[in-house]
Design a protein around this motif. Structure first.
Motif, mmCIF file in Angstrom:
data_model
loop_
_atom_site.group_PDB
_atom_site.id
_atom_site.type_symbol
_atom_site.label_atom_id
_atom_site.label_comp_id
_atom_site.label_asym_id
_atom_site.label_seq_id
_atom_site.Cartn_x
_atom_site.Cartn_y
_atom_site.Cartn_z
ATOM 1 N N UNK A 35 0.764 -1.013 0.035
ATOM 2 C CA UNK A 35 -0.109 0.244 0.249
ATOM 3 C C UNK A 35 0.870 1.253 0.019
ATOM 4 N N UNK A 36 1.839 1.198 0.719
ATOM 5 C CA UNK A 36 3.021 2.429 0.797
ATOM 6 C C UNK A 36 3.283 2.538 -0.821
ATOM 7 N N UNK A 37 4.097 1.624 -1.168
ATOM 8 C CA UNK A 37 4.336 1.693 -2.700
ATOM 9 C C UNK A 37 3.382 2.294 -3.758
ATOM 10 N N UNK A 38 2.003 1.753 -3.408
ATOM 11 C CA UNK A 38 0.970 2.360 -4.264
ATOM 12 C C UNK A 38 0.737 3.904 -4.129
ATOM 13 N N UNK A 39 0.587 3.833 -2.983
ATOM 14 C CA UNK A 39 0.105 5.485 -2.658
ATOM 15 C C UNK A 39 1.497 6.377 -2.724
ATOM 16 N N UNK A 40 2.563 5.967 -2.265
ATOM 17 C CA UNK A 40 3.601 6.970 -2.609
ATOM 18 C C UNK A 40 3.768 7.135 -3.954
ATOM 19 N N UNK A 41 3.947 6.013 -4.800
ATOM 20 C CA UNK A 41 4.146 6.052 -6.179
ATOM 21 C C UNK A 41 3.108 6.788 -7.056
ATOM 22 N N UNK A 68 1.387 12.355 -9.897
ATOM 23 C CA UNK A 68 0.982 13.688 -9.571
ATOM 24 C C UNK A 68 2.006 14.740 -9.104
ATOM 25 N N UNK A 69 3.181 14.179 -9.043
ATOM 26 C CA UNK A 69 4.516 15.065 -8.844
ATOM 27 C C UNK A 69 4.650 15.346 -7.589
ATOM 28 N N UNK A 71 8.913 15.184 0.252
ATOM 29 C CA UNK A 71 8.872 15.703 1.675
ATOM 30 C C UNK A 71 7.411 15.602 2.005
ATOM 31 N N UNK A 72 6.527 16.070 1.255
ATOM 32 C CA UNK A 72 5.104 16.150 1.549
ATOM 33 C C UNK A 72 4.601 14.787 1.632
ATOM 34 N N UNK A 73 5.060 13.798 0.624
ATOM 35 C CA UNK A 73 4.526 12.509 0.853
ATOM 36 C C UNK A 73 4.970 11.889 2.092
ATOM 37 N N UNK A 74 6.201 11.911 2.428
ATOM 38 C CA UNK A 74 6.785 11.078 3.632
ATOM 39 C C UNK A 74 6.557 11.677 5.061
ATOM 40 N N UNK A 108 -5.812 9.033 7.005
ATOM 41 C CA UNK A 108 -6.212 8.096 5.957
ATOM 42 C C UNK A 108 -5.189 6.905 5.575
ATOM 43 N N UNK A 109 -3.857 7.484 5.495
ATOM 44 C CA UNK A 109 -2.758 6.671 5.318
ATOM 45 C C UNK A 109 -2.510 5.633 6.377
#
Length: 203
Positions: A50-56, A62-63, A67-70, A78-79
């Motif tokens: 799930x982390x790979x899919x969400x972060x990817x 989305x670009x 820093x925002x993602x992690x 939600x995550x």
């Protein structure tokens, strides 16, 4: 886990999901049963999927800034709720019981590898810990030892992890005579071993 944005400056390793794949295979894969081996690989992968899919999606499509993602999205309710489901000892334990009850070799390999993944994660997550006992509780174990943060023992954990991966890969080579499986395991191990040394060489 994926490398977390500016956490690179703390001596993080590039990834440790390959380590889970190798260790899960060493524990549950069988040379005479491709289905069981694939199930072991899948079970070892799912807790991180799930982390790979969400972060990817955010990083590649989305670009969004790493820093925002992690540093933000990773900790969002939600995550964290998604991670609570695929990192739950409760759910994986139920899966293992079902596999044993049905006498399903692939089911035991899948759930067993997933549980082993969680057991190896549990002692090495600090502020990035997950709700491993959801839905019974939202409690998290914030370990003083980190798998990635050099200031919290990450470098030592990294060397131990590397030694285990090399040893487990060697054991898999002894058990699996088919060249296709040996190449699979060698490829997975290289994803763990190569970045480990490249990171230290350049940074």
């Amino acid at each position: 886990m994926l490398l977390a944005g500016d956490r690179q400056h703390h001596g993080a390793r590039v990834l440790n999901t390959p380590a889970h794949l190798i260790i899960g295979s060493a524990a549950f894969a069988r040379p005479d049963a491709a289905r069981v081996t694939l199930a072991a690989l899948a079970g070892a992968m799912v807790p991180d999927l799930s982390l790979y899919l969400l972060a990817g999606w955010h990083l590649l499509v989305l670009g969004t800034s790493p820093n925002v993602v992690f540093d933000q999205y990773y900790y969002s309710p939600a995550w964290q709720q998604i991670f609570a489901v695929d990192n739950s000892f409760i759910f994986w334990g139920i899966g293992l019981v079902l596999g044993l009850w049905r006498r399903s070799d692939w089911g035991v390999a899948f759930a067993g590898a997933g549980l082993l993944h969680l057991a190896l994660d549990f002692p090495f997550h600090t502020d990035d810990a997950r709700m491993h006992f959801w839905p019974l509780t939202d409690w998290k174990f914030f370990s003083p030892i980190s798998y990635w943060d050099g200031a919290r023992g990450g470098d030592v954990v990294g060397w131990i992890e590397l030694a285990i991966v090399i040893g487990a890969t060697f054991a898999l080579f002894l058990r699996f005579r088919a060249s296709r499986w040996r190449w699979v395991f060698l490829g997975i191990a290289s994803l763990q071993v190569a970045p480990f040394f490249v990171w230290r060489l350049f940074f």
